[in-house]
Design a protein around this motif. Sequence first.
Motif, mmCIF file in Angstrom:
data_model
loop_
_atom_site.group_PDB
_atom_site.id
_atom_site.type_symbol
_atom_site.label_atom_id
_atom_site.label_comp_id
_atom_site.label_asym_id
_atom_site.label_seq_id
_atom_site.Cartn_x
_atom_site.Cartn_y
_atom_site.Cartn_z
ATOM 1 N N TRP A 2 -3.899 -3.221 -2.251
ATOM 2 C CA TRP A 2 -4.445 -4.198 -3.171
ATOM 3 C C TRP A 2 -4.776 -5.508 -2.474
ATOM 4 O O TRP A 2 -5.817 -6.113 -2.745
ATOM 5 N N THR A 58 -1.748 -13.255 1.832
ATOM 6 C CA THR A 58 -2.846 -12.637 2.579
ATOM 7 C C THR A 58 -3.166 -13.347 3.887
ATOM 8 O O THR A 58 -3.919 -12.803 4.699
ATOM 9 N N GLU A 71 -7.963 -4.600 -0.190
ATOM 10 C CA GLU A 71 -9.186 -4.180 -0.869
ATOM 11 C C GLU A 71 -9.615 -5.172 -1.954
ATOM 12 O O GLU A 71 -10.815 -5.339 -2.197
ATOM 13 N N TYR A 72 -8.653 -5.797 -2.621
ATOM 14 C CA TYR A 72 -8.966 -6.756 -3.694
ATOM 15 C C TYR A 72 -8.167 -8.042 -3.480
ATOM 16 O O TYR A 72 -7.340 -8.417 -4.314
ATOM 17 N N PRO A 73 -8.397 -8.747 -2.386
ATOM 18 C CA PRO A 73 -7.540 -9.912 -2.077
ATOM 19 C C PRO A 73 -7.667 -11.050 -3.077
ATOM 20 O O PRO A 73 -6.659 -11.589 -3.534
ATOM 21 N N MET A 74 -8.887 -11.445 -3.443
ATOM 22 C CA MET A 74 -9.041 -12.580 -4.347
ATOM 23 C C MET A 74 -8.585 -12.237 -5.756
ATOM 24 O O MET A 74 -7.968 -13.069 -6.444
ATOM 25 N N ALA A 75 -8.872 -11.030 -6.218
ATOM 26 C CA ALA A 75 -8.398 -10.620 -7.542
ATOM 27 C C ALA A 75 -6.869 -10.635 -7.582
ATOM 28 O O ALA A 75 -6.267 -11.071 -8.578
ATOM 29 N N SER A 76 -6.246 -10.190 -6.504
ATOM 30 C CA SER A 76 -4.782 -10.201 -6.436
ATOM 31 C C SER A 76 -4.248 -11.626 -6.475
ATOM 32 O O SER A 76 -3.258 -11.912 -7.155
ATOM 33 N N ALA A 84 -11.600 -13.163 3.755
ATOM 34 C CA ALA A 84 -11.978 -12.811 2.379
ATOM 35 C C ALA A 84 -11.138 -13.528 1.335
ATOM 36 O O ALA A 84 -11.506 -13.538 0.154
ATOM 37 N N SER A 85 -10.025 -14.128 1.715
ATOM 38 C CA SER A 85 -9.186 -14.860 0.763
ATOM 39 C C SER A 85 -8.763 -16.201 1.354
ATOM 40 O O SER A 85 -7.709 -16.729 1.013
ATOM 41 N N ARG A 87 0.816 -1.214 0.000
ATOM 42 C CA ARG A 87 0.000 0.000 0.000
ATOM 43 C C ARG A 87 0.849 1.264 0.000
ATOM 44 O O ARG A 87 0.524 2.231 -0.704
ATOM 45 N N THR A 128 -3.148 2.535 -2.312
ATOM 46 C CA THR A 128 -4.135 1.487 -2.551
ATOM 47 C C THR A 128 -3.623 0.172 -1.976
ATOM 48 O O THR A 128 -2.570 -0.324 -2.378
#
Length: 301
Positions: free
Chosen positions: A163, A247, A166-171, A254-255, A147, A161
């Motif tokens: 990542w 993560t 905020e966007y754990p699975m996309a990462s 969330a992941s 971040r 940001t």
Amino acid sequence: MVDAPPARRTGRARDTAGIGVARAVTFVSPALVLIGLFLVFPALWTIYIGITDYTLTGTASVAPKIVGLGNFVEALDDALFGNALWLTLVFVLGSAVIGQNFLGFALAWLLRGARPALRRVVESLVLMSWILPSVVVAYLWIALLDRDGGTLGALIGSPGTAWLVEYPMASLVVFNTWRGTAFSMLLYSSALAAVPPSQLETARSVGASGWQTVRDVVFPHIRGHVLTNTLLISLWTANDFGPFLLTAGGPNHASETLPVFIYQQAVPSGRLGYAAAVSVLLLLVNLVVSAVYLLLLRKRS
């Protein structure tokens, strides 16, 4: 001359190497011992632990009790298990079935006619991401997605940001696609080499587009390779512990894919029996996926 008995003739017919059954068993016995020691026994031991209340500490770690299917029933009723199962499905579909499959084929297809030097450089770079230790790769991606001082934020002009938060699975999907594409690329490169050049030239001469050539000429020849590749990378991804290094299952589960969920239940929570039961459920999912693959392969044959 008297003919040998039918049973003896059958035995000789099956012994194509002519070394005898006893000697053949002697040759394969070391492999069977290793399989039994490192595959069959751990699987049976995991099933046994899964039907007990075995824990990492406390009285249940010394004298565990048999609870039958209690752990399995609890897992199926556990919202966190359902969440981990769904995230594992997303992880496998996004990074393996779609990501690694398509990117691996695209690289193999584009590198067919590339200059040897360029091809070797690209293949070396892709392979490097696959052979580097997981800890090193995780550190590089944390540095990329950090971040405060992350490289990605600096490149796109959006510092601050988070990542991985905020966007754990996309990462994780992007990370695993980048990490595992090398295997698909190598497999498809080998498969494409078996496609008859005359058929590709015919498709080109009649004005077929690239997609039409892949669909009508290439895919029928490599369909078996696609099924094999999809099975292998799906199983590897479903059992991959790499997301924990990035993560640790967070934020707020969330992941948390199934391997991470199993670890969290086994080590921090100390519920070895429950974690073993979830491991057995994951094994059953792997067996179902393998059965579907074999069914598709049989239909293709």
